[in-house]
Write a protein that holds these residues in place. Structure first.
Motif, PDB file in Angstrom:
ATOM      1  N   LEU A   1       0.853  -1.179   0.000  1.00  0.00           N
ATOM      2  CA  LEU A   1       0.000   0.000   0.000  1.00  0.00           C
ATOM      3  C   LEU A   1       0.894   1.235   0.000  1.00  0.00           C
ATOM      4  N   PHE A   2       0.738   2.076  -1.021  1.00  0.00           N
ATOM      5  CA  PHE A   2       1.465   3.342  -1.106  1.00  0.00           C
ATOM      6  C   PHE A   2       0.506   4.473  -0.749  1.00  0.00           C
ATOM      7  N   VAL A   3       0.819   5.214   0.313  1.00  0.00           N
ATOM      8  CA  VAL A   3      -0.017   6.335   0.741  1.00  0.00           C
ATOM      9  C   VAL A   3       0.768   7.623   0.517  1.00  0.00           C
ATOM     10  N   MET A   4       0.150   8.577  -0.171  1.00  0.00           N
ATOM     11  CA  MET A   4       0.854   9.840  -0.438  1.00  0.00           C
ATOM     12  C   MET A   4      -0.129  10.992  -0.385  1.00  0.00           C
ATOM     13  N   GLY A   5       0.392  12.166  -0.105  1.00  0.00           N
ATOM     14  CA  GLY A   5      -0.424  13.361  -0.073  1.00  0.00           C
ATOM     15  C   GLY A   5      -0.712  13.880  -1.474  1.00  0.00           C
ATOM     16  N   GLU A   6      -1.891  14.405  -1.651  1.00  0.00           N
ATOM     17  CA  GLU A   6      -2.286  14.944  -2.954  1.00  0.00           C
ATOM     18  C   GLU A   6      -1.320  16.020  -3.433  1.00  0.00           C
ATOM     19  N   ASN A   7      -0.846  16.855  -2.521  1.00  0.00           N
ATOM     20  CA  ASN A   7       0.018  17.976  -2.882  1.00  0.00           C
ATOM     21  C   ASN A   7       1.466  17.761  -2.455  1.00  0.00           C
ATOM     22  N   ALA A   8       1.855  16.518  -2.229  1.00  0.00           N
ATOM     23  CA  ALA A   8       3.214  16.217  -1.769  1.00  0.00           C
ATOM     24  C   ALA A   8       4.229  16.392  -2.897  1.00  0.00           C
ATOM     25  N   HIS A   9       5.351  17.031  -2.586  1.00  0.00           N
ATOM     26  CA  HIS A   9       6.410  17.170  -3.578  1.00  0.00           C
ATOM     27  C   HIS A   9       7.041  15.815  -3.916  1.00  0.00           C
ATOM     28  N   SER A  10       6.801  14.829  -3.053  1.00  0.00           N
ATOM     29  CA  SER A  10       7.406  13.499  -3.201  1.00  0.00           C
ATOM     30  C   SER A  10       6.509  12.510  -3.936  1.00  0.00           C
ATOM     31  N   ARG A  11       5.399  12.958  -4.499  1.00  0.00           N
ATOM     32  CA  ARG A  11       4.436  12.039  -5.108  1.00  0.00           C
ATOM     33  C   ARG A  11       5.075  11.089  -6.110  1.00  0.00           C
ATOM     34  N   PHE A  12       6.010  11.595  -6.897  1.00  0.00           N
ATOM     35  CA  PHE A  12       6.557  10.771  -7.978  1.00  0.00           C
ATOM     36  C   PHE A  12       7.293   9.543  -7.459  1.00  0.00           C
ATOM     37  N   PHE A  13       7.846   9.595  -6.234  1.00  0.00           N
ATOM     38  CA  PHE A  13       8.506   8.411  -5.693  1.00  0.00           C
ATOM     39  C   PHE A  13       7.495   7.272  -5.518  1.00  0.00           C
ATOM     40  N   SER A  14       6.343   7.573  -4.937  1.00  0.00           N
ATOM     41  CA  SER A  14       5.310   6.551  -4.746  1.00  0.00           C
ATOM     42  C   SER A  14       4.744   6.093  -6.084  1.00  0.00           C
TER      43      SER A  14
ATOM     44  N   ALA B   1       4.516  -5.324  -8.564  1.00  0.00           N
ATOM     45  CA  ALA B   1       3.537  -6.255  -9.125  1.00  0.00           C
ATOM     46  C   ALA B   1       2.308  -6.294  -8.233  1.00  0.00           C
ATOM     47  N   GLU B   2       1.220  -6.812  -8.764  1.00  0.00           N
ATOM     48  CA  GLU B   2       0.007  -6.965  -7.962  1.00  0.00           C
ATOM     49  C   GLU B   2       0.233  -8.008  -6.862  1.00  0.00           C
ATOM     50  N   PRO B   3      -0.474  -7.863  -5.734  1.00  0.00           N
ATOM     51  CA  PRO B   3      -1.457  -6.842  -5.390  1.00  0.00           C
ATOM     52  C   PRO B   3      -0.789  -5.573  -4.875  1.00  0.00           C
ATOM     53  N   LYS B   4      -1.313  -4.444  -5.294  1.00  0.00           N
ATOM     54  CA  LYS B   4      -0.758  -3.154  -4.897  1.00  0.00           C
ATOM     55  C   LYS B   4      -1.864  -2.111  -4.943  1.00  0.00           C
ATOM     56  N   GLU B   5      -1.683  -1.041  -4.170  1.00  0.00           N
ATOM     57  CA  GLU B   5      -2.682   0.021  -4.153  1.00  0.00           C
ATOM     58  C   GLU B   5      -1.992   1.350  -3.903  1.00  0.00           C
ATOM     59  N   LEU B   6      -2.471   2.372  -4.610  1.00  0.00           N
ATOM     60  CA  LEU B   6      -1.992   3.736  -4.427  1.00  0.00           C
ATOM     61  C   LEU B   6      -3.128   4.547  -3.828  1.00  0.00           C
ATOM     62  N   TYR B   7      -2.904   5.088  -2.634  1.00  0.00           N
ATOM     63  CA  TYR B   7      -3.955   5.804  -1.913  1.00  0.00           C
ATOM     64  C   TYR B   7      -3.521   7.249  -1.736  1.00  0.00           C
ATOM     65  N   ILE B   8      -4.340   8.179  -2.234  1.00  0.00           N
ATOM     66  CA  ILE B   8      -4.005   9.597  -2.201  1.00  0.00           C
ATOM     67  C   ILE B   8      -4.806  10.292  -1.104  1.00  0.00           C
ATOM     68  N   VAL B   9      -4.098  10.998  -0.231  1.00  0.00           N
ATOM     69  CA  VAL B   9      -4.736  11.739   0.857  1.00  0.00           C
ATOM     70  C   VAL B   9      -5.042  13.151   0.360  1.00  0.00           C
ATOM     71  N   PRO B  10      -6.310  13.533   0.294  1.00  0.00           N
ATOM     72  CA  PRO B  10      -6.667  14.853  -0.233  1.00  0.00           C
ATOM     73  C   PRO B  10      -6.044  15.988   0.571  1.00  0.00           C
ATOM     74  N   ASP B  11      -5.613  17.016  -0.156  1.00  0.00           N
ATOM     75  CA  ASP B  11      -5.160  18.264   0.456  1.00  0.00           C
ATOM     76  C   ASP B  11      -4.061  18.040   1.498  1.00  0.00           C
ATOM     77  N   ALA B  12      -3.153  17.117   1.221  1.00  0.00           N
ATOM     78  CA  ALA B  12      -2.052  16.838   2.153  1.00  0.00           C
ATOM     79  C   ALA B  12      -0.718  17.041   1.450  1.00  0.00           C
ATOM     80  N   ILE B  13       0.251  17.617   2.172  1.00  0.00           N
ATOM     81  CA  ILE B  13       1.617  17.722   1.666  1.00  0.00           C
ATOM     82  C   ILE B  13       2.465  16.615   2.292  1.00  0.00           C
ATOM     83  N   HIS B  14       3.712  16.573   1.910  1.00  0.00           N
ATOM     84  CA  HIS B  14       4.595  15.476   2.331  1.00  0.00           C
ATOM     85  C   HIS B  14       4.629  15.314   3.852  1.00  0.00           C
TER      86      HIS B  14
END
Length: 312
Positions: A255-268, A276-289
Motif C-alpha cells: 500500500l502506497f499512501v501519499m499526499g495529494e500535494n506532496a512534492h514526493s508524489r513521484f517516488f510513490s 507487481a500486484e497486489p498493490k494500491e496507491l492511496y491519495i490523501v486529499p489536500d495533504a503535503i509530504h
C-alpha cells in the motif's frame, strides 16, 4: 533523550523501551507499543515502523504506533543503526543495506514474543524508510504486507542529477573520503538547529523550508534528529538501488499512501508502477509530504488498519 517525544501517549497504550541486535551485531534502540487491555495469552498482528530519513522513533513512528496499538496491533518503532539511541560508529552514518536490515531485525525481535502472531508481521515505512521497508521485504518473506507513507526512495536520487552533476558529486565525495581518513572521522554537518526555533529561516528552497517547518520548529524537533548524515554516506546510494527487486515482493501486498500535494508524489507513483500486484496507491486529499508525519487527522489510519488486517 528517550523521554523527549513529539506527541502525547494515549492513556490506553503502553510504551516500553527495548533493545535488540541486528544481523551485524549493532544494538538497536526501540519502543514497543501495546494496548493496555491486551490479553497476553492471545496472539496479535504486529508491525515494525521506520522513521523518515534522519528521523527518530520519538517522532513520526511513535505517532503511528500510538494510534495503531489502540487498533489491535503490537507495534515496534526503532532508531536506525548509527543514529538516535541505537548503536554503531561512526555516528550519523547512513547505509542502504543496513537500514534495510534494521527492518528485518525488527521482525526478528517481534517474532520472539508469545503474544505476536509470527504469520502476521508487517512493515510500515515513513518517507525514506518506505524504500528501506520495501528493500527488506524483497528478500525477507516474513514481512507479510508493506505500507509506505510519503515515500522517498533515497537511492533514486542519483537519477535526478544530470550525468555531469552526478560525476562532479562523486568526485567531490571521493575527495571527501581522503579528508575523512586524514581527520580520523567522517564529516557530519547537521541541517537543523540544536534547539527548536520559532520560524522557518528566510531564503530556503521550498522543499527545504517544508522539512525545516517540521524538524526545526517545536512541532517535530528532536535533538537526535538534526538532519543529514556523514557526507560520504551518499556514496553507497549511487551503487545500491533499493527498489530493483520490488516486483518480487508479490504476492505480498503493498500500500502506497501519499499526499495529494506532496512534492514526493513521484517516488510513490514510480514505485507503484514497478511493483507487481497486489498493490494500491492511496491519495490523501489536500495533504503535503510532512502532513503524513504527524497530522493524525490527515493520516488515513482506518485505511492502513484495513489494509494490514485484510492482508496478513
Amino acid at each position: 533523550m528517550s523521554e523527549y517525544y513529539t506527541f502525547e501517549l494515549n492513556k490506553n497504550v503502553n510504551r516500553t523501551s527495548v533493545s535488540y541486535n541486528n544481523r551485524y551485531g549493532i544494538t538497536l534502540a526501540g519502543d514497543l507499543y501495546t494496548a493496555k487491555d491486551m490479553d497476553a495469552e492471545k496472539k496479535y498482528p504486529a508491525l515494525v515502523i521506520g522513521a523518515p530519513y534522519g528521523g527518530v522513533k520519538e517522532q513520526g513512528p511513535g505517532v503511528y504506533a500510538n494510534q495503531l496499538a489502540q487498533r489491535g496491533f503490537v507495534v515496534l518503532t526503532f532508531d536506525a543503526s548509527y543514529n538516535g539511541e541505537s548503536g554503531g560508529e561512526p555516528r550519523h552514518t547512513s547505509s542502504p543495506e543496513i537500514f534495510s536490515e534494521d527492518f528485518s531485525a525488527g521482525v526478528d525481535y517481534l517474532g520472539t514474543h508469545p503474544f505476536v502472531d509470527r504469520s502476521k508481521i508487517g512493515a510500515l515505512g515513513i518517507c525514506g524508510s518506505g524504500g528501506f521497508a520495501l528493500s527488506a521485504a524483497a528478500m525477507d518473506v516474513r514481512i507479510k504486507a508493506i505500507a509506505t507513507t510519503s515515500m522517498y526512495d533515497i537511492s533514486a536520487m542519483r537519477d535526478l542529477f544530470p550525468s555531469e552533476m552526478l560525476t562532479a558529486q562523486m568526485q567531490q565525495l571521493a575527495e571527501q573520503r581522503w579528508k575523512d581518513f586524514e581527520n580520523g572521522e567522517p564529516t557530519y554537518v547537521p541541517t537543523f538547529p540544536e534547539s527548536p526555533v520559532d520560524d522557518v529561516p528566510e531564503g530556503l528552497e521550498a522543499n527545504a523550508a517544508e522539512f525545516f517547518s517540521y524538524y526545526g520548529l517545536k512541532r517535530g524537533h528532536h535533538p537526535n534528529a538534526r538532519g543529514g548524515f556523514t557526507l560520504t554516506s551518499n556514496l553507497p546510494f549511487f551503487n545500491y538501488q533499493l527498489l530493483n527487486h520490488i516486483a518480487t515482493v508479490s504476492p505480498r501486498p503493498i500500500l502506497f499512501v501519499m499526499g495529494e500535494n506532496a512534492h514526493s508524489r513521484f517516488f510513490s507513483e514510480n514505485a507503484y508502477a514497478a511493483a507487481a500486484e497486489p498493490k494500491e496507491l492511496y491519495i490523501v486529499p489536500d495533504a503535503i509530504h510532512i502532513d503524513l508525519y504527524d497530522k493524525v487527522e490527515k493520516i488515513p489510519f482506518d485505511k492502513i488498519v484495513e489494509f494490514f488486517k485484510s492482508s496478513m
